[in-house]
Design a protein around this motif. Structure first.
Motif, PDB file in Angstrom:
ATOM      1  N   PRO A 152      51.647  33.838  79.098  1.00 46.36           N
ATOM      2  CA  PRO A 152      52.854  33.885  79.940  1.00 46.36           C
ATOM      3  C   PRO A 152      52.597  33.474  81.390  1.00 46.36           C
ATOM      4  O   PRO A 152      53.440  32.827  82.013  1.00 46.36           O
ATOM      5  N   VAL A 153      51.428  33.812  81.918  1.00 42.43           N
ATOM      6  CA  VAL A 153      51.101  33.439  83.293  1.00 42.43           C
ATOM      7  C   VAL A 153      50.958  31.922  83.405  1.00 42.43           C
ATOM      8  O   VAL A 153      51.481  31.299  84.334  1.00 42.43           O
ATOM      9  N   VAL A 154      50.281  31.329  82.445  1.00 44.67           N
ATOM     10  CA  VAL A 154      50.095  29.873  82.454  1.00 44.67           C
ATOM     11  C   VAL A 154      51.439  29.163  82.307  1.00 44.67           C
ATOM     12  O   VAL A 154      51.709  28.187  83.018  1.00 44.67           O
ATOM     13  N   ILE A 209      47.674  35.775  91.748  1.00 46.18           N
ATOM     14  CA  ILE A 209      48.036  36.596  90.588  1.00 46.18           C
ATOM     15  C   ILE A 209      46.816  37.331  90.056  1.00 46.18           C
ATOM     16  O   ILE A 209      46.880  38.531  89.746  1.00 46.18           O
ATOM     17  N   ILE A 210      45.671  36.641  89.977  1.00 52.27           N
ATOM     18  CA  ILE A 210      44.438  37.281  89.517  1.00 52.27           C
ATOM     19  C   ILE A 210      44.018  38.374  90.496  1.00 52.27           C
ATOM     20  O   ILE A 210      43.562  39.446  90.084  1.00 52.27           O
ATOM     21  N   GLY A 241      47.663  30.948  91.209  1.00 49.46           N
ATOM     22  CA  GLY A 241      47.028  31.689  90.121  1.00 49.46           C
ATOM     23  C   GLY A 241      46.000  32.673  90.638  1.00 49.46           C
ATOM     24  O   GLY A 241      45.860  33.788  90.113  1.00 49.46           O
ATOM     25  N   THR A 248      43.041  38.107  75.128  1.00 49.01           N
ATOM     26  CA  THR A 248      43.009  37.490  76.458  1.00 49.01           C
ATOM     27  C   THR A 248      43.935  36.279  76.515  1.00 49.01           C
ATOM     28  O   THR A 248      44.684  36.100  77.480  1.00 49.01           O
ATOM     29  N   ALA A 291      54.375  30.332  83.164  1.00 49.08           N
ATOM     30  CA  ALA A 291      55.125  30.541  84.409  1.00 49.08           C
ATOM     31  C   ALA A 291      54.616  29.621  85.510  1.00 49.08           C
ATOM     32  O   ALA A 291      55.417  29.029  86.252  1.00 49.08           O
ATOM     33  N   LEU A 292      53.299  29.488  85.640  1.00 49.12           N
ATOM     34  CA  LEU A 292      52.745  28.589  86.658  1.00 49.12           C
ATOM     35  C   LEU A 292      53.107  27.136  86.375  1.00 49.12           C
ATOM     36  O   LEU A 292      53.438  26.375  87.287  1.00 49.12           O
ATOM     37  N   THR A 333      47.207  35.818  78.970  1.00 50.81           N
ATOM     38  CA  THR A 333      47.269  34.761  79.975  1.00 50.81           C
ATOM     39  C   THR A 333      48.332  33.707  79.684  1.00 50.81           C
ATOM     40  O   THR A 333      48.764  33.008  80.600  1.00 50.81           O
ATOM     41  N   ALA A 359      46.125  41.333  89.803  1.00 52.18           N
ATOM     42  CA  ALA A 359      45.680  41.982  88.558  1.00 52.18           C
ATOM     43  C   ALA A 359      44.407  42.783  88.792  1.00 52.18           C
ATOM     44  O   ALA A 359      44.248  43.873  88.242  1.00 52.18           O
TER      45      ALA A 359
END
Length: 108
Positions: free
Chosen positions: A16-18, A58-59, A55, A10, A20-21, A14, A62
């Motif tokens: 890469p998303v964090v 994005i969630i 975010g 997990t 990027a944000l 996450t 997903a």
């Protein structure tokens, strides 16, 4: 042991998303606001809310594509609702403390 493996996977998903944000949204937003003179706690907490809302989008995407299972969606939304404003406050607090310490050291 299974929980550790799931937690690691997990975190790796996450990360890469964090990043990027943080690099793509939060940093430019806060830099722009500071240049415009917005440095109050409300601006930082508001910025945290904006980043958390992105975010959440994005969630939501997903979840629509089936990457989340069961109640993971609502748990993720709860975490975003709490972490966005808290992160904004913490960044404001740390910057205020470092500015005060720098002013104190320069004043002597």
């Amino acid at each position: 042991m299974t929980l550790v493996e799931i937690g690691f996977v997990t975190a790796m998903i996450t990360l890469p998303v964090v990043l990027a944000l943080t690099c793509g949204v939060a940093w430019p937003l806060f830099r722009f606001w500071v240049r415009q003179g917005y440095s109050s706690v409300a601006a930082y907490v508001g910025g945290g809310v904006i980043v958390a809302m992105i975010g959440a989008v994005i969630i939501g995407a997903a979840d629509n594509f089936g990457f989340l299972i069961g109640t993971d969606f609502w748990f993720a939304m709860l975490l975003l609702a709490v972490s966005g404003p808290v992160a904004g406050f913490v960044v404001w607090y740390v910057l205020q403390r470092s500015t005060q310490q720098r002013a104190h050291v320069d004043g002597h």
